[in-house]
Structure formats: structure tokens, C-alpha cells
Design a protein around this motif. Structure first.
Motif, PDB file in Angstrom:
ATOM      1  N   UNK A  21     -25.004 -10.432 -22.483  1.00  0.00           N
ATOM      2  CA  UNK A  21     -25.395  -9.025 -22.633  1.00  0.00           C
ATOM      3  C   UNK A  21     -26.837  -8.828 -22.157  1.00  0.00           C
ATOM      4  N   UNK A  22     -27.734  -9.730 -22.518  1.00  0.00           N
ATOM      5  CA  UNK A  22     -29.131  -9.632 -22.072  1.00  0.00           C
ATOM      6  C   UNK A  22     -29.234  -9.722 -20.548  1.00  0.00           C
ATOM      7  N   UNK A  23     -28.419 -10.554 -19.940  1.00  0.00           N
ATOM      8  CA  UNK A  23     -28.430 -10.691 -18.484  1.00  0.00           C
ATOM      9  C   UNK A  23     -27.882  -9.438 -17.823  1.00  0.00           C
ATOM     10  N   UNK A  24     -26.883  -8.806 -18.436  1.00  0.00           N
ATOM     11  CA  UNK A  24     -26.365  -7.517 -17.958  1.00  0.00           C
ATOM     12  C   UNK A  24     -27.495  -6.487 -17.943  1.00  0.00           C
ATOM     13  N   UNK A  25     -28.221  -6.384 -19.045  1.00  0.00           N
ATOM     14  CA  UNK A  25     -29.324  -5.428 -19.152  1.00  0.00           C
ATOM     15  C   UNK A  25     -30.356  -5.696 -18.067  1.00  0.00           C
ATOM     16  N   UNK A  26     -30.767  -6.938 -17.923  1.00  0.00           N
ATOM     17  CA  UNK A  26     -31.772  -7.299 -16.926  1.00  0.00           C
ATOM     18  C   UNK A  26     -31.286  -6.992 -15.510  1.00  0.00           C
ATOM     19  N   UNK A  27     -30.043  -7.315 -15.213  1.00  0.00           N
ATOM     20  CA  UNK A  27     -29.497  -7.053 -13.869  1.00  0.00           C
ATOM     21  C   UNK A  27     -29.450  -5.555 -13.583  1.00  0.00           C
ATOM     22  N   UNK A  28     -29.112  -4.742 -14.582  1.00  0.00           N
ATOM     23  CA  UNK A  28     -29.078  -3.286 -14.380  1.00  0.00           C
ATOM     24  C   UNK A  28     -30.484  -2.724 -14.181  1.00  0.00           C
ATOM     25  N   UNK A  29     -31.431  -3.156 -14.977  1.00  0.00           N
ATOM     26  CA  UNK A  29     -32.802  -2.660 -14.850  1.00  0.00           C
ATOM     27  C   UNK A  29     -33.362  -2.995 -13.469  1.00  0.00           C
ATOM     28  N   UNK A  30     -33.151  -4.220 -13.016  1.00  0.00           N
ATOM     29  CA  UNK A  30     -33.732  -4.674 -11.755  1.00  0.00           C
ATOM     30  C   UNK A  30     -32.817  -4.428 -10.554  1.00  0.00           C
ATOM     31  N   UNK A  31     -31.652  -3.820 -10.778  1.00  0.00           N
ATOM     32  CA  UNK A  31     -30.674  -3.598  -9.706  1.00  0.00           C
ATOM     33  C   UNK A  31     -30.337  -4.913  -9.002  1.00  0.00           C
ATOM     34  N   UNK A  32     -30.119  -5.946  -9.783  1.00  0.00           N
ATOM     35  CA  UNK A  32     -29.765  -7.268  -9.277  1.00  0.00           C
ATOM     36  C   UNK A  32     -28.238  -7.352  -9.183  1.00  0.00           C
ATOM     37  N   UNK A  33     -27.719  -6.864  -8.085  1.00  0.00           N
ATOM     38  CA  UNK A  33     -26.269  -6.746  -7.913  1.00  0.00           C
ATOM     39  C   UNK A  33     -25.571  -8.102  -7.835  1.00  0.00           C
ATOM     40  N   UNK A  34     -26.227  -9.099  -7.273  1.00  0.00           N
ATOM     41  CA  UNK A  34     -25.606 -10.426  -7.177  1.00  0.00           C
ATOM     42  C   UNK A  34     -25.378 -11.025  -8.563  1.00  0.00           C
ATOM     43  N   UNK A  35     -26.401 -10.979  -9.409  1.00  0.00           N
ATOM     44  CA  UNK A  35     -26.248 -11.489 -10.773  1.00  0.00           C
ATOM     45  C   UNK A  35     -25.225 -10.671 -11.541  1.00  0.00           C
ATOM     46  N   UNK A  36     -25.274  -9.360 -11.387  1.00  0.00           N
ATOM     47  CA  UNK A  36     -24.356  -8.469 -12.096  1.00  0.00           C
ATOM     48  C   UNK A  36     -22.899  -8.873 -11.859  1.00  0.00           C
ATOM     49  N   UNK A  37     -22.533  -9.177 -10.630  1.00  0.00           N
ATOM     50  CA  UNK A  37     -21.150  -9.548 -10.292  1.00  0.00           C
ATOM     51  C   UNK A  37     -20.693 -10.803 -11.038  1.00  0.00           C
ATOM     52  N   UNK A  38     -21.622 -11.723 -11.310  1.00  0.00           N
ATOM     53  CA  UNK A  38     -21.254 -12.995 -11.947  1.00  0.00           C
ATOM     54  C   UNK A  38     -20.917 -12.855 -13.423  1.00  0.00           C
ATOM     55  N   UNK A  39     -21.174 -11.695 -13.995  1.00  0.00           N
ATOM     56  CA  UNK A  39     -21.018 -11.507 -15.440  1.00  0.00           C
ATOM     57  C   UNK A  39     -19.609 -11.103 -15.850  1.00  0.00           C
ATOM     58  N   UNK A  40     -18.768 -10.791 -14.880  1.00  0.00           N
ATOM     59  CA  UNK A  40     -17.462 -10.183 -15.139  1.00  0.00           C
ATOM     60  C   UNK A  40     -16.304 -11.105 -14.799  1.00  0.00           C
ATOM     61  N   UNK A  41     -15.238 -10.981 -15.580  1.00  0.00           N
ATOM     62  CA  UNK A  41     -13.961 -11.576 -15.190  1.00  0.00           C
ATOM     63  C   UNK A  41     -13.451 -10.796 -13.973  1.00  0.00           C
ATOM     64  N   UNK A  42     -12.732 -11.448 -13.092  1.00  0.00           N
ATOM     65  CA  UNK A  42     -12.238 -10.804 -11.867  1.00  0.00           C
ATOM     66  C   UNK A  42     -11.449  -9.531 -12.163  1.00  0.00           C
ATOM     67  N   UNK A  43     -10.688  -9.527 -13.249  1.00  0.00           N
ATOM     68  CA  UNK A  43      -9.873  -8.358 -13.609  1.00  0.00           C
ATOM     69  C   UNK A  43     -10.536  -7.506 -14.695  1.00  0.00           C
ATOM     70  N   UNK A  44     -11.859  -7.607 -14.798  1.00  0.00           N
ATOM     71  CA  UNK A  44     -12.600  -6.861 -15.810  1.00  0.00           C
ATOM     72  C   UNK A  44     -12.464  -5.354 -15.655  1.00  0.00           C
ATOM     73  N   UNK A  45     -12.779  -4.653 -16.733  1.00  0.00           N
ATOM     74  CA  UNK A  45     -12.727  -3.191 -16.776  1.00  0.00           C
ATOM     75  C   UNK A  45     -14.047  -2.687 -17.353  1.00  0.00           C
ATOM     76  N   UNK A  46     -14.643  -1.693 -16.660  1.00  0.00           N
ATOM     77  CA  UNK A  46     -15.870  -1.049 -17.144  1.00  0.00           C
ATOM     78  C   UNK A  46     -15.558   0.424 -17.301  1.00  0.00           C
ATOM     79  N   UNK A  47     -15.674   0.913 -18.539  1.00  0.00           N
ATOM     80  CA  UNK A  47     -15.389   2.312 -18.851  1.00  0.00           C
ATOM     81  C   UNK A  47     -16.658   3.002 -19.331  1.00  0.00           C
ATOM     82  N   UNK A  48     -16.863   4.212 -18.833  1.00  0.00           N
ATOM     83  CA  UNK A  48     -17.954   5.061 -19.289  1.00  0.00           C
ATOM     84  C   UNK A  48     -17.301   6.328 -19.817  1.00  0.00           C
ATOM     85  N   UNK A  49     -17.549   6.632 -21.091  1.00  0.00           N
ATOM     86  CA  UNK A  49     -16.846   7.715 -21.756  1.00  0.00           C
ATOM     87  C   UNK A  49     -17.404   9.096 -21.472  1.00  0.00           C
ATOM     88  N   UNK A  50     -16.855  10.055 -22.217  1.00  0.00           N
ATOM     89  CA  UNK A  50     -17.241  11.459 -22.102  1.00  0.00           C
ATOM     90  C   UNK A  50     -18.745  11.596 -22.320  1.00  0.00           C
TER      91      UNK A  50
END
Length: 155
Positions: A21-50
Motif C-alpha cells: 500500500x505504501x508503494x502504491x501511494x509513493x508510485x501515484x505521488x511520483x507518477x512512477x508508472x513502472x513501479x505501479x504496474x508491479x503492484x497488481x495481479x494480472x487480472x486485478x480490478x481497480x474501482x473508483x466509486x461515485x
């Protein structure tokens, strides 16, 4: 007091999930797209609600969502103070309070409080997000005062 191997494994797993979770936060703040990709399962789901109601299925779509949300921002920060984690073998669930503040592009302002509801899976000994579901509690898109300096870079 003595600890069992299960107690120690639970502590290692909880620390690994918190680090994820901390690495997710850091990757989002710094726009580190390469690191961000490594945090997810290939079939992961990201939902943003109402009120935005967006869902990304699979690592490719998830990575594109971060590009869309982050790339044109003058700055973005996310604060995740703590969370509650429940582990069951090679899967886990957690929830985290979140504060986000961002500016840009242009006169776009964004300040919110939310909760992340997460599911994790251990793949080859490494914890990954299998699902992140972001639920807003409060949202402000009115202009706020201050000067934006962009994402910080460590020299």
C-alpha cells in the motif's frame, strides 16, 4: 512470551501488505508508472466509486487509468495513515482511510476523504492487489489557496 511460526508469518504478511500500500501511494505521488504496474495481479480490478464510477479490469487498463488520473496533474498527494488487515492463507482483505489533494490540469482542484477496500493475493510469495475499491466520503472540487510546486524529486 514465545511466538509461533504462524504469529511471525502473520507479522511478515501484514508488513508486506502495508509496504504494498505504501508503494502504491509513493508510485501515484511520483507518477512512477513502472513501479505501479508491479503492484497488481494480472487480472486485478481497480474501482473508483461515485461520483466518478470508473472500473478498470486487468493490469493494462489499470495502468492506463493511472496515466489518465495522474499525468496532467501539477501535483498529487495521497495520505493513508493506517489500515485494518485480515489474512486468510494466500488471500487478504483490508480497508484504509485516505486523503487526496491534487491540482491541475488548468484550474482543476481536487480534495477528498475516502476509504479503500482492498483484496490481495499472494503470487509466488509476493503480495499483489487483486482489487482496490475507492469509496468517497467527502469531495471538494472548489479552488483552494496555495502554491503548487509539482511532484518532489530527491536529489
Amino acid at each position: 512470551m514465545s511466538y509461533t511460526e504462524n504469529d511471525l508469518q502473520r507479522l511478515v504478511d501484514e508488513n508486506s501488505i502495508r509496504t504494498l500500500v505504501e508503494t502504491f501511494v509513493d508510485a501515484c505521488i511520483r507518477a512512477d508508472h513502472d513501479t505501479f504496474r508491479t503492484l497488481w495481479a494480472e487480472d486485478g480490478v481497480w474501482e473508483i466509486g461515485a461520483p466518478f464510477n470508473h472500473r478498470s479490469d486487468g493490469i493494462g487498463a489499470i495502468a492506463e487509468t493511472l496515466h489518465h488520473l495522474r499525468d496532467e496533474r501539477i501535483f498529487f498527494t495521497q495520505l493513508v495513515p493506517t489500515g485494518v488487515i485480515t489474512i486468510d492463507g494466500d488471500t487478504a482483505e483490508a480497508r484504509w482511510p485516505v486523503r487526496e489533494v491534487a491540482q491541475g490540469p488548468g484550474e482543476t482542484y481536487y480534495d477528498n476523504l475516502a476509504m479503500y477496500f482492498d483484496s490481495f493475493v499472494r503470487i509466488d510469495g509476493v503480495w499483489k492487489f487483486s482489487r482496490r475499491s475507492y469509496k468517497y466520503m467527502w469531495l471538494n472540487t472548489e479552488k483552494f489557496d496555495g502554491t503548487a510546486f509539482g511532484a518532489p524529486v530527491d536529489n
